[in-house]
Design an enzyme around this catalytic site. Structure first.
Site, PDB file in Angstrom:
ATOM      1  N   ARG A   1      41.693  51.662  38.044  1.00  0.00           N
ATOM      2  CA  ARG A   1      40.368  51.854  38.650  1.00  0.00           C
ATOM      3  C   ARG A   1      40.252  53.295  39.144  1.00  0.00           C
ATOM      4  NH1 ARG A   1      38.690  46.182  39.612  1.00  0.00           N
ATOM      5  NH2 ARG A   1      39.553  45.238  37.843  1.00  0.00           N
TER       6      ARG A   1
ATOM      7  N   GLU B   1      38.308  54.728  41.177  1.00  0.00           N
ATOM      8  CA  GLU B   1      37.356  54.491  42.189  1.00  0.00           C
ATOM      9  C   GLU B   1      37.642  55.183  43.094  1.00  0.00           C
ATOM     10  OE1 GLU B   1      35.232  50.329  44.302  1.00  0.00           O
ATOM     11  OE2 GLU B   1      36.851  50.192  42.621  1.00  0.00           O
TER      12      GLU B   1
ATOM     13  N   ARG C   1      41.999  47.915  51.030  1.00  0.00           N
ATOM     14  CA  ARG C   1      42.034  46.927  49.795  1.00  0.00           C
ATOM     15  C   ARG C   1      42.081  47.581  48.509  1.00  0.00           C
ATOM     16  NH1 ARG C   1      36.992  45.012  49.572  1.00  0.00           N
ATOM     17  NH2 ARG C   1      36.263  46.747  50.873  1.00  0.00           N
ATOM     18  N   HIS C   2      42.163  48.907  48.255  1.00  0.00           N
ATOM     19  CA  HIS C   2      41.787  49.740  47.126  1.00  0.00           C
ATOM     20  C   HIS C   2      43.155  50.226  46.543  1.00  0.00           C
ATOM     21  CE1 HIS C   2      37.598  48.333  47.824  1.00  0.00           C
ATOM     22  NE2 HIS C   2      37.383  48.602  46.603  1.00  0.00           N
TER      23      HIS C   2
ATOM     24  N   GLU D   1      37.949  38.349  48.707  1.00  0.00           N
ATOM     25  CA  GLU D   1      38.257  37.811  47.186  1.00  0.00           C
ATOM     26  C   GLU D   1      39.560  38.208  46.795  1.00  0.00           C
ATOM     27  OE1 GLU D   1      37.227  40.426  44.618  1.00  0.00           O
ATOM     28  OE2 GLU D   1      38.242  39.069  43.543  1.00  0.00           O
TER      29      GLU D   1
ATOM     30  N   SER E   1      38.520  36.668  40.329  1.00  0.00           N
ATOM     31  CA  SER E   1      37.264  36.520  39.764  1.00  0.00           C
ATOM     32  C   SER E   1      37.529  35.998  38.554  1.00  0.00           C
ATOM     33  CB  SER E   1      36.498  37.899  39.779  1.00  0.00           C
ATOM     34  OG  SER E   1      35.724  38.273  40.615  1.00  0.00           O
TER      35      SER E   1
ATOM     36  N   ARG F   1      46.813  41.886  46.643  1.00  0.00           N
ATOM     37  CA  ARG F   1      45.859  41.253  47.549  1.00  0.00           C
ATOM     38  C   ARG F   1      46.428  39.780  48.007  1.00  0.00           C
ATOM     39  NH1 ARG F   1      39.663  43.037  45.879  1.00  0.00           N
ATOM     40  NH2 ARG F   1      40.198  45.243  46.214  1.00  0.00           N
TER      41      ARG F   1
END
Lengths: 549, 549
Positions: free
Chosen positions: A312, A314, A320-321, A469, A472, A523
């Site tokens: 990712r 991002e 969390r990332h 979360e 998903s 996670r």
């Protein structure tokens, strides 16, 4: 060659192994840090003095050293023939036997000129305390040898010939308190002169409670960071989570496959995707194995799973990332209802949580001594908590903090909303693990199947741990005309590169109804253990600012 | 609802299931191709005629259709309540019972207006032949339903309610020759009108012997390619190789870890490495987990393994190369001699080969029917073949083809040399698997440890299968001053980015002697099965020209 002459009564070093219970209780962070600093400075002074003494001894009295064959840098001048044994395997039966150890020097401390206490560690978690004591006649172990051992840098890897002894009192700081090794020979595999100071490493208190160095210092020094028992324990839990995931799914008939990392087009709209030159073309790094899992179902596999890196691009600098992380993914045919998939995913996560609680108690306790956490609460068997997204929002409106009094059923939840809902669910249902089903259409990608009975929501769910979360998933659109419609509804073109190839698969062959889910490995581990960041879980975390080591 | 009225005597379609043994023998490629083409054209004509008939039937006699609730596109108008069963689970006990099947239509053929032979397939390898026959009263199965079934596109996914019957004679073309399903209802999950022709798919003869379409056509159509029983069997073997690798190493105390794909510098000199923009910096894709495996050893792990993608930006368009492939890697501490590592790697590969020979006989036979191969010869236990590189070159000079009469001991072997040596070893030692040890210094990277007794060679080896390399490994340099020297000898700077971070680990902490190896998963599978290319093994092969699907 065994030439050990151990003293009969083996003393215990109180400085290394405090006998009292008070000192073992965790003190506050500030005190710890000061203590660590003081210890570091004392250690520096100690080492300098000992090196000096050792050098002096070597130059002035080398001729008198009757044990000079028994120590020194690698390669050893004589071989150790005693049987090699792992620290963790030392047991009652080895008492008074001579063994060969290969381990790191975790700590050492002189007791006068003739005796040295040495703590040896193996595999991050097994430690033993030993004594190197000069014999009266200077054979076997000499005064010079004692000094040399004291001068070997901490964290050096050494070969040791030792006689196993029972200690006079329990050795608290060592995992193997019941045994005691007396070294008769020590061979450094690294010449200590070759070890240079590297910025930051000395701050790493790898065997203390809370880490005293910054997270960045830890991550910049993978060898020292990884040697800490707490790092080792987190690794064990992470390995277990992956193994339990694979074990459960394999038993349910799932087949492993490997989706590609390099893909020919940015498949999900082009945001947050890494792009690179690829010969005369361009390539992208896969953000998920989504399309490939579905191709597997189209190719006649009934149930598949995969474990591998996803990427990712991002620019999120949060605990969390990560820009690269390990995804645990699965996809399966649906026979009658997509809750078959949801229940399968619940099953695999409960299998993981129960497996950890059952077999990783020691690791979890050790991790808690550094990173405190409350027990992770599980639902009773058959009483799994499943709320619809709308029910979750209703609960937030009714019982949540005032700022969430007007949340709606059409918009995705924010992280603070998720956490507040997690707290409400824990209070109401006594579980840290629950499912949020029927997400609104706007919060889901084009491949999520709209609920046939309510076009505003999808047959898609998130799984939550401690209000965050970790999964998903949902049922996917499997009919090509419906797929084209959902793609268009997201403002994309069913015939654009990267999407056309995907839709073509559904256009060309019959694909059965199917669904699945994706889990972030780091996670699951981090939230289960309540760690402050996922960067403590990944072996080599990648963030916008971190590409080394 | 069960309304089947099966005919008592169930016929067998000779065209789908040839009773004779002659036709089943593999014919030559050319003949196959012509046959496949003829079949394809006949199939096209047949389908056109049947669709026409079906359309006519539907418009003219829809009013009289007493079974119209029993077939049609998805979603079904009535539910099938008979128990769902996998084709592979159908057994004697199900004879005369009504079951629900969910499978692909592999083939269908009309027998007059009232009967249709249908071959159903599940998971690529389990197939069953069925009959759809109109009843005399038109209830249950009507003439219109028979026609509709005949018009459903091949490879559509259907729900079927059927009564299991014993066939009158063995059904050769079906894996489940002993059972026979009579369909009473058929529900297409895909409306056939929605299935469009996609270029090339029709050329894919997924259940024939040799593929009739080009490799490119196969790879461009992953769903159809994957449905072929031979693809399915290759997948099973590949899954087994990975599982056997992990199983063996875990039992030997190896711990899994995940090296990063994104790295901060081109570590091994910069050739053949993918580069990409990474926020304000640049990143590279890892060519191997080499450094990270060694960091794990430095971090106190005694034995580690990893399975994941590695990347090579090499413009090589050969059957041996991919730009992304799955590496099976391991690294371990050495106690006394690096042959501990070599023997561990021999152990894991022999475990893989023996596991395949024992449990994957059916898959190997099926693959051989398409891609012929001789049995992969293994050395007897305790008689593993290990040649030094120099011995290999000597054998080539003495007994190899004349062009290799002057090969030297200092240069790396070429692929033709390797293959010639493989043939010589097979003749002399009766094995397709052997080790070539002590590679010359010039043929190895800087981290390979020079032999302490012969500076021209290294403690490094390759493993060979059918004369082709599948593994490289050896002992690594673990002392920082030696590492700096070998780095300089390769014309690199020990302080350049990407290398400095690596050397620092050895500079800062003691690292025990260690070694390991890396295996290319796809190559092991391809050479074991003697496949024409590794591109048939990878799920989604990546080459300089291929980034889709």
């Amino acid at each position: 060659m065994s030439s050990s002459e151990p003293t009969k009564e083996v003393p215990t070093d109180p400085a290394i192994a405090p006998g009292g219970g008070e000192d073992a209780a965790p003190s506050k962070k500030g005190a710890k840090k000061a203590e660590a600093k003081a210890k570091k400075e004392a250690e520096k002074a100690r080492k300098a003095a000992e090196r000096e003494a050792a050098a002096a001894a070597q130059s002035s009295s080398a001729a008198e050293d009757l044990a000079k064959e028994n120590y020194g840098p690698s390669p050893p001048s004589t071989k150790i023939s005693a049987p090699y044994i792992h620290l963790r395997d030392i047991a009652e039966e080895h008492v008074d036997k001579v063994v060969q150890l290969q381990a790191w020097i975790q700590n050492s401390r002189a007791q006068g000129a003739k005796m040295m206490f040495v703590e040896l560690r193996e595999e991050g978690n097994w430690a033993v305390q030993g004594v190197v004591a000069a014999s009266a006649d200077g054979k076997g172990v000499s005064k010079q040898m004692v000094k040399w051992v004291g001068g070997v840098s901490l964290e050096s890897f050494v070969l040791v010939e030792a006689t196993v002894k029972k200690p006079l009192e329990p050795v608290k700081s060592c995992k193997l308190g019941i045994t005691f090794a007396v070294a008769s020979r020590a061979v450094g595999r690294l010449d200590e002169e070759e070890v240079e100071a590297v910025e930051g490493v000395e701050d790493l208190a790898i065997t203390e409670g809370a880490p005293t160095a910054s997270l960045a210092t830890h991550l910049n020094n993978p060898a020292m960071h990884g040697r800490a028992p707490v790092s080792h324990a987190i690794d064990e839990v992470r390995i277990a989570v992956e193994d339990l995931f694979c074990e459960y799914l394999k038993a349910q008939g799932f087949k492993r496959f490997h989706p590609p990392s390099l893909i020919g087009a940015a498949s999900e709209g082009g945001a947050n995707v890494f792009k690179l030159p690829y010969f005369e073309k361009e390539a992208y790094l896969a953000q998920s194995p989504q399309f490939y899992k579905q191709y597997q179902i189209a190719a006649g596999k009934k149930r598949v799973f995969c474990v591998g890196p996803v990427f990712r691009a991002e620019n999120s600098n949060t605990p969390r990332h990560m820009t690269e992380f390990i995804g645990l993914d699965m996809e399966m045919e649906i026979q009658e209802h997509y809750h078959e998939v949801m229940h399968m995913l619940e099953g695999v996560l409960l299998h993981i949580f129960r497996g950890l609680a059952k077999d990783y108690r020691n690791e979890i306790e050790l991790i808690r001594s550094v990173y405190p956490s409350e027990e992770f609460l599980l639902p009773e068997s058959g009483k799994e908590v499943r709320l619809t997204f709308a029910e979750g929002q209703a609960l937030l409106r009714a019982e949540g903090p005032p700022e969430f009094a007007n949340v709606t059923d059409d918009e995705d939840m924010s992280t603070p909303q998720e956490k507040a809902l997690g707290a409400l669910v824990r209070k109401k249902y006594n579980t840290d693990f629950y499912v949020l089903d029927k997400f609104p259409v706007d919060a889901r990608p084009f491949y999520a199947l709209p609920d046939p009975e309510n076009a505003k929501v999808t047959n898609a769910y998130d799984f939550m741990m401690r209000g965050q979360e970790i999964l998903s998933g949902g049922q996917r659109v499997h009919l090509p005309h419906e797929l084209e419609a959902t793609i268009r509804s997201k403002g994309l073109d069913p015939n654009q590169p990267g999407i056309k190839e995907y839709v073509d698969v559904f256009r060309s062959v019959g694909v059965p109804p199917h669904g699945g889910g994706g889990i972030g490995l780091d996670r699951v581990v981090a939230w289960y253990l309540n760690l402050p960041t996922v960067h403590l879980v990944a072996d080599y975390p990648r963030t916008p600012k971190r590409l080394f080591p």
